[in-house]
Enzyme design. Structure first.
Site, PDB file in Angstrom:
ATOM      1  N   GLU A 157       0.832  -1.208   0.000  1.00 27.17           N
ATOM      2  CA  GLU A 157       0.000   0.000   0.000  1.00 27.17           C
ATOM      3  C   GLU A 157       0.863   1.253   0.000  1.00 27.17           C
ATOM      4  OE1 GLU A 157      -2.695  -1.111  -1.070  1.00 27.17           O
ATOM      5  OE2 GLU A 157      -4.005   0.038   0.223  1.00 27.17           O
ATOM      6  N   THR A 210      -5.630   7.223  -5.376  1.00 24.78           N
ATOM      7  CA  THR A 210      -5.644   7.390  -3.908  1.00 24.78           C
ATOM      8  C   THR A 210      -4.600   8.403  -3.457  1.00 24.78           C
ATOM      9  OG1 THR A 210      -6.455   5.161  -3.582  1.00 24.78           O
ATOM     10  CG2 THR A 210      -5.328   6.146  -1.724  1.00 24.78           C
TER      11      THR A 210
HETATM   12  N1  HSE Z   1      -8.260   5.060   3.948  1.00 20.58           N
HETATM   13  C1  HSE Z   1      -7.726   5.200   2.630  1.00 20.58           C
HETATM   14  C2  HSE Z   1      -8.078   6.583   2.105  1.00 20.58           C
HETATM   15  C3  HSE Z   1      -8.306   4.141   1.756  1.00 20.58           C
HETATM   16  O1  HSE Z   1      -9.221   6.988   2.274  1.00 20.58           O
HETATM   17  O2  HSE Z   1      -7.220   7.249   1.536  1.00 20.58           O
HETATM   18  C4  HSE Z   1      -7.844   4.194   0.342  1.00 20.58           C
HETATM   19  O3  HSE Z   1      -8.660   3.361  -0.455  1.00 20.58           O
END
Ligand code: HSE
Length: 335
Positions: A157, A210
């Site tokens: 990630e 993201t």
């Molecule tokens: N918690 C993370 C965000 C998840 O909202 O950036 C990414 O899918």
């Protein structure tokens, strides 16, 4: 209600006792599926997530006689993902795992089959990474709990989005509904959920990476906002334990992140109106978007919501993918 299963996971995983006989033999192969996930669950930015039954990604992994990892094939990515094992989240996570179990000697060939959209907010990179880690763990006969792989998945990630959050990888690995109670030290709690809760997912075909969706959110928040947010998180978790779907619904409100990220999603508030008018329990952004999701009390309502939202997106000339699922309590599986 499902089992409540408390997990305390250390940041640095140490897995030592791997059986050697008949495991990790050249020519062995495995085909693994890992599920998409809905992270944040509206109010729980970076701390809540759950797995769904579909979509998901698949990894085929073979043990070869040449030490090191190769990625021979990636399908379903429109050429967007790197074949270079030093740059691909699957191979990087698997390499971290191999280092940890002192099996750098092993040769691996990986095929990654993307069965879900990239940059969708459905934990696409997590599903791939978890499929890879579950594949190598199974090939090597590592019988430690799948959750032990979490620190390796978080490395993936970090590489994919610039931040090692666990709210996609933890539910993808462990299945079910998961709370990241703490990152330092890592403390992950599997939560119960009402049986029969359905999830309607709509992915509008616009790209929201993201990494960028994280850059636009506020860095500081006011105490009065924090009070509202943590009341809602506690309400959601209580609703999950109490099997109280109405409490779950009224707690799924986000005053911190959604007001900013919703701007990246076409007609977000109109889609919410449509979903709620059709009987959704709640509606919000899945992960960092652009996918949105609604909880419903039955499958029929979930299917109706996905169809109506898809029709709305079509009317504003945006394509979409739709999925209906219950919460996936199993996580990754060998195909
Ligand atoms: N918690 C993370 C965000 C998840 O909202 O950036 C990414 O899918």
């Amino acid at each position: 209600m499902k089992d409540n299963n408390l997990k305390n996971i250390k940041n640095t995983a140490t897995i030592t006792a791997l059986p050697s006989e008949g495991r990790g033999v050249v020519g062995q192969d495995i085909h693994v599926f890992a599920p998409a996930t809905v992270a944040n669950v509206v109010c729980g930015f970076d701390v809540l997530g759950f797995a769904v039954n579909e979509p998901g990604d698949e990894v085929v992994m073979r043990i070869t006689n040449k030490p090191g990892i190769t990625i021979s094939k990636i399908t379903g990515d429109d050429g967007r993902l790197p074949l270079d094992p030093a740059k691909n989240t699957v191979s990087v996570s698997v390499q971290h795992y191999l280092n940890s179990v002192c099996r750098e000697d092993i040769g691996l060939d990986i095929e990654l089959h993307k069965k879900m959209p990239i940059g969708s907010g459905l934990g696409s990179s997590s599903a791939s990474t978890v499929a890879g880690l579950f594949a190598i763990k199974t090939l090597l006969g590592d019988e430690t709990d799948a959750a032990t792989l979490l620190p390796f998945a978080m490395k993936g990630e970090e590489m994919a989005c610039g931040h090692g959050h666990a709210d996609n990888v933890a539910p993808a690995l462990m299945g079910g509904f998961v709370l990241i109670r703490s990152y330092e030290p890592l403390d992950v709690v599997r939560l119960p959920h009402p049986a029969g809760l359905y999830c309607a997912i709509v992915f509008p075909d616009v790209d929201v990476p993201t990494r960028e969706a994280r850059q636009i959110i506020r860095k500081n928040i006011q105490m009065k906002d924090a009070v509202i947010q943590w009341g809602n998180i506690a309400g959601l978790v209580s609703g999950l334990f109490m099997n109280d779907i109405d409490l779950i619904g009224r707690s799924m409100k986000d005053i911190l992140v959604e007001p900013v990220r919703s701007m990246l999603i076409p007609d977000f508030y109109r889609m919410r109106e449509i979903a709620m008018s059709l009987g959704a329990v709640s509606f919000g952004i899945s992960g960092s978007g652009p996918s949105v999701f609604a909880f419903t009390k039955d499958e029929e309502t979930a299917r109706l919501i996905t169809k109506k939202l898809q029709a709305h997106l079509t009317s504003i000339k945006i394509g979409s993918n739709i999925y209906v699922s219950t919460i996936n309590d199993k996580g990754p599986r060998v195909l």
